[in-house]
Design a protein around this motif. Structure first.
Motif, mmCIF file in Angstrom:
data_model
loop_
_atom_site.group_PDB
_atom_site.id
_atom_site.type_symbol
_atom_site.label_atom_id
_atom_site.label_comp_id
_atom_site.label_asym_id
_atom_site.label_seq_id
_atom_site.Cartn_x
_atom_site.Cartn_y
_atom_site.Cartn_z
ATOM 1 N N THR A 159 89.069 58.552 4.974
ATOM 2 C CA THR A 159 88.022 57.772 4.318
ATOM 3 C C THR A 159 87.294 56.892 5.337
ATOM 4 N N GLY A 160 85.975 56.843 5.192
ATOM 5 C CA GLY A 160 85.191 55.945 6.034
ATOM 6 C C GLY A 160 84.824 56.503 7.388
ATOM 7 N N MET A 161 85.092 57.788 7.620
ATOM 8 C CA MET A 161 84.826 58.355 8.943
ATOM 9 C C MET A 161 83.501 59.102 9.019
ATOM 10 N N GLY A 162 82.790 59.221 7.879
ATOM 11 C CA GLY A 162 81.456 59.795 7.943
ATOM 12 C C GLY A 162 81.249 61.113 7.209
ATOM 13 N N LYS A 163 82.109 61.416 6.232
ATOM 14 C CA LYS A 163 81.922 62.666 5.487
ATOM 15 C C LYS A 163 80.640 62.617 4.658
ATOM 16 N N SER A 164 80.482 61.531 3.897
ATOM 17 C CA SER A 164 79.297 61.456 3.036
ATOM 18 C C SER A 164 78.017 61.370 3.868
ATOM 19 N N ASN A 165 78.111 60.751 5.035
ATOM 20 C CA ASN A 165 76.953 60.710 5.922
ATOM 21 C C ASN A 165 76.537 62.118 6.341
ATOM 22 N N LEU A 166 77.523 62.961 6.657
ATOM 23 C CA LEU A 166 77.198 64.340 7.041
ATOM 24 C C LEU A 166 76.605 65.096 5.852
ATOM 25 N N HIS A 464 78.610 63.994 18.136
ATOM 26 C CA HIS A 464 78.397 62.735 17.428
ATOM 27 C C HIS A 464 77.282 62.969 16.420
ATOM 28 N N ILE A 465 77.603 62.754 15.155
ATOM 29 C CA ILE A 465 76.657 63.028 14.075
ATOM 30 C C ILE A 465 75.687 61.861 13.951
ATOM 31 N N GLU A 466 74.441 62.203 13.734
ATOM 32 C CA GLU A 466 73.407 61.194 13.545
ATOM 33 C C GLU A 466 73.694 60.373 12.279
HETATM 34 N N1 LIG Z 1 77.401 59.346 12.272
HETATM 35 C C1 LIG Z 1 77.544 58.046 12.017
HETATM 36 N N2 LIG Z 1 77.140 57.126 12.906
HETATM 37 C C2 LIG Z 1 77.292 55.822 12.654
HETATM 38 N N3 LIG Z 1 77.843 55.306 11.534
HETATM 39 C C3 LIG Z 1 78.282 56.171 10.602
HETATM 40 C C4 LIG Z 1 78.162 57.581 10.808
HETATM 41 N N4 LIG Z 1 78.678 58.192 9.724
HETATM 42 C C5 LIG Z 1 79.089 57.221 8.886
HETATM 43 N N5 LIG Z 1 78.859 56.003 9.409
HETATM 44 C C6 LIG Z 1 79.133 54.726 8.748
HETATM 45 O O1 LIG Z 1 80.490 54.702 8.314
HETATM 46 C C7 LIG Z 1 80.600 54.263 6.965
HETATM 47 C C8 LIG Z 1 81.379 55.259 6.124
HETATM 48 O O2 LIG Z 1 80.711 56.508 6.115
HETATM 49 P P1 LIG Z 1 80.853 57.559 4.936
HETATM 50 O O3 LIG Z 1 79.958 58.702 5.279
HETATM 51 O O4 LIG Z 1 80.624 56.913 3.618
HETATM 52 O O5 LIG Z 1 82.396 57.955 5.090
HETATM 53 P P2 LIG Z 1 83.332 58.851 4.147
HETATM 54 O O6 LIG Z 1 82.457 59.603 3.202
HETATM 55 O O7 LIG Z 1 84.076 59.732 5.102
HETATM 56 O O8 LIG Z 1 84.257 57.896 3.471
HETATM 57 C C9 LIG Z 1 79.163 54.071 6.458
HETATM 58 O O9 LIG Z 1 78.927 52.702 6.314
HETATM 59 C C10 LIG Z 1 78.274 54.650 7.505
HETATM 60 O O10 LIG Z 1 77.138 53.865 7.731
#
Ligand SMILES: Nc1ncnc2c1ncn2[C@@H]1O[C@H](COP(=O)(O)OP(=O)(O)O)[C@@H](O)[C@H]1O
Ligand SMILES: [Mg+2]
Length: 508
Positions: A159-166, A464-466
């Protein structure tokens, strides 16, 4: 630029190098071998000091440090480099390994944009930008969307590592290509995405279209309440399914069964079922809609569709997902059949082109060792979707709890930081293309860093994902500032009742 020299014993698949600076794990380098350039990936990197070796006490350490600082030959930078293949072949998406190992003394060079550009960022329409290589940050990292629609994708990380961001980034890229995407949004993460024409809708279930077991699930009748299940099965007749007022008709039938004087024991259970029906009509009125004839009709082709399932209980979400999966698969089958048939009359399908579907919390809906409605259909899509243009993406923070059969059908993987060994183990057994060394990297990744393997990349890549900046998804709540804000307005409220509102309190 020369980075170092191959030393020691080489193999066709791996070399050791002594370098002028410490190399980063995950960095790509070029090995100037005798019969053509080879591409290498740094899998391990060591730094040591001759003077600071075998130290037994603090004073000795301090003295040795002084010696080490004066001696330019004191430090040794060693790297274990895996050979990925000849560079020119990799640039044409072919992997050819050398027959002869690189001779010790061969130069190790910096990998340039020219060397890596065509491998990680091909200039083709189906390749979309996701970020940059993590250790060669001037190189664009792209992924092939065609491959994930035809062969599926898993996005796995803590959790919190950027899945939803991707997911958000993929949504933007798919939208830019006018693709059809459906995101089942379990946490209400995506409605604010800045995407033109984004279609945010509530998932709905038509209870008339279910079978009686599934209806029991939706009504949240307990699994071991056998009498209630039987009563519902008996009451859920053909006439009820066709009735103008579905809930009244169902309720009426249940009441009739409960009133049977010969089965007094049923009375109590029938009452319970009636309570459940009443509950469903009121509490879940937005979700359970007996008058919606075609829930698929809400999904728009060529758009990003966010299907909100956050109001549903886990069981209901499960039923809804299974229902949509089944309908989508059937629709794509019908479309393909119509395409191949001579009879062009009438149209019995909705979508003309491939669809990509993303589900979060995949370990809940596609669990290991347990059968769910969604799992059945997800497994079917994983196996057959390719033929019909229906791609699946499963997102999860707990890979060890996902059904391994479904996971192993995912042709591509994006893996971010994961520290649990069970999870790492599950990932490595699901994807043969991810090496042990890459897996050990997973613990040291930062937010937004990921290992990409599988068919959507030409070579395993650490990227590194944008960051998608225009969204507020899943961002951690700032409790301290919210408390402060709440407190301030408490004060304003108190003071205003005393006629003492301070201007500055309202202004900032
Ligand atoms: N590629 C990235 N670069 C910088 N910050 C990121 C990146 N991906 C996610 N974050 C930050 O990390 C936090 C958690 O990301 P999120 O995508 O919600 O994680 P997950 O879905 O894995 O729990 C967000 O606040 C987001 O802004
Ligand atoms: Mg998330």
């Amino acid at each position: 630029m020369t980075l170092g020299v191959v030393i020691g014993e080489s193999k066709p698949t791996a070399v050791t190098a002594q370098t002028s600076r410490p190399l980063s794990v995950g960095e790509y380098v070029v090995i100037g071998s005798q019969d053509g350039k080879l591409l290498g990936l740094v899998e391990r990197s060591f730094v040591s000091s001759a003077a600071l070796n075998d130290i037994h006490n603090y004073d000795e350490a301090v003295e040795s440090k002084e010696v080490a600082d004066l001696n330019s030959r004191d430090k040794s930078y060693t790297a274990k480099i895996t050979i990925l293949g000849y560079l020119t072949d990799l640039q044409k998406s072919r992997i050819v390994l050398p027959a002869i190992p690189p001779i010790p003394g061969t130069a190790v060079l910096n990998a340039t944009k020219d060397d890596l550009g065509t491998i990680f960022g091909p200039q083709k329409e189906e390749w979309v930008r996701i970020g940059t290589l993590l250790r060669n940050s001037e190189i664009e990292a792209k992924v092939n969307l065609n491959k994930i629609v035809s062969r599926h994708l898993a996005i796995l990380a803590m959790t919190g590592m950027g899945k939803s961001n991707l997911v958000s980034l993929l949504a933007k890229q798919i939208s830019g290509l006018d693709g059809t995407l459906i995101i089942f949004d379990y946490h209400n993460d995506y409605p604010d995405l800045h995407i033109p024409g984004i279609n945010v809708i509530d998932a709905k279930i038509n209870p008339r279209l279910l079978d009686s077991n599934t209806l029991s699930d939706v009504l949240e009748i307990r699994e071991n309440a056998d009498i209630q299940h039987r009563i519902l099965r008996l009451a859920f007749t053909h006439d009820v399914k066709e009735a103008k007022n579905f809930w009244d008709a169902l309720d009426h039938n249940v009441a009739m069964i409960g009133a049977n004087p010969e089965r007094k024991d049923d009375r109590h259970s029938a009452d319970r079922v009636q309570d459940k029906i009443d509950d469903a009509r009121h509490r879940f009125a937005d979700v359970l809609d007996p008058d919606i004839m075609d829930p698929l009709g809400l999904i728009k082709e060529g758009r990003v569709n966010v299907l909100n399932v956050s109001e549903l209980s886990e069981k209901q979400a499960n039923v809804a997902l299974a229902y949509y999966f089944q309908e989508l698969l059937n629709d794509r089958k019908a479309a393909l059949l119509a395409k191949n048939s001579k009879n062009k009359e009438g149209r019995h399908y909705r979508f003309d082109s491939p669809i990509f579907v993303i589900i979060e919390e995949a370990h809940v809906f596609i669990p290991k060792g347990e059968d769910t409605h969604t799992k059945y259909w997800a497994a079917k899509i994983a196996r057959e979707g390719r033929k019909f243009g229906l791609g699946l993406c499963i997102v999860s923070q707990r890979p060890r709890n996902i059904d391994p059969n479904v996971l192993s059908q995912m042709g591509s993987l994006a893996v971010m930081k994961i520290v649990q060994e069970d999870d790492q183990h599950q990932i490595s057994s699901a994807a043969e293309s991810i090496s042990k060394d890459l897996i050990t990297q997973l613990t040291s990744l930062n937010v937004g860093d990921a290992v990409f393997v599988g068919q959507w990349v030409n070579l395993p890549a650490i990227v590194h994902i944008e960051e998608v900046k225009d969204k507020v998804v899943g961002s951690d709540k700032n409790a301290v500032s919210e408390w402060k804000y709440a407190k301030k307005f408490d004060r304003v409220a108190v003071e205003s009742t005393q006629g003492l509102i301070q201007k500055d309190l309202l202004l900032d």
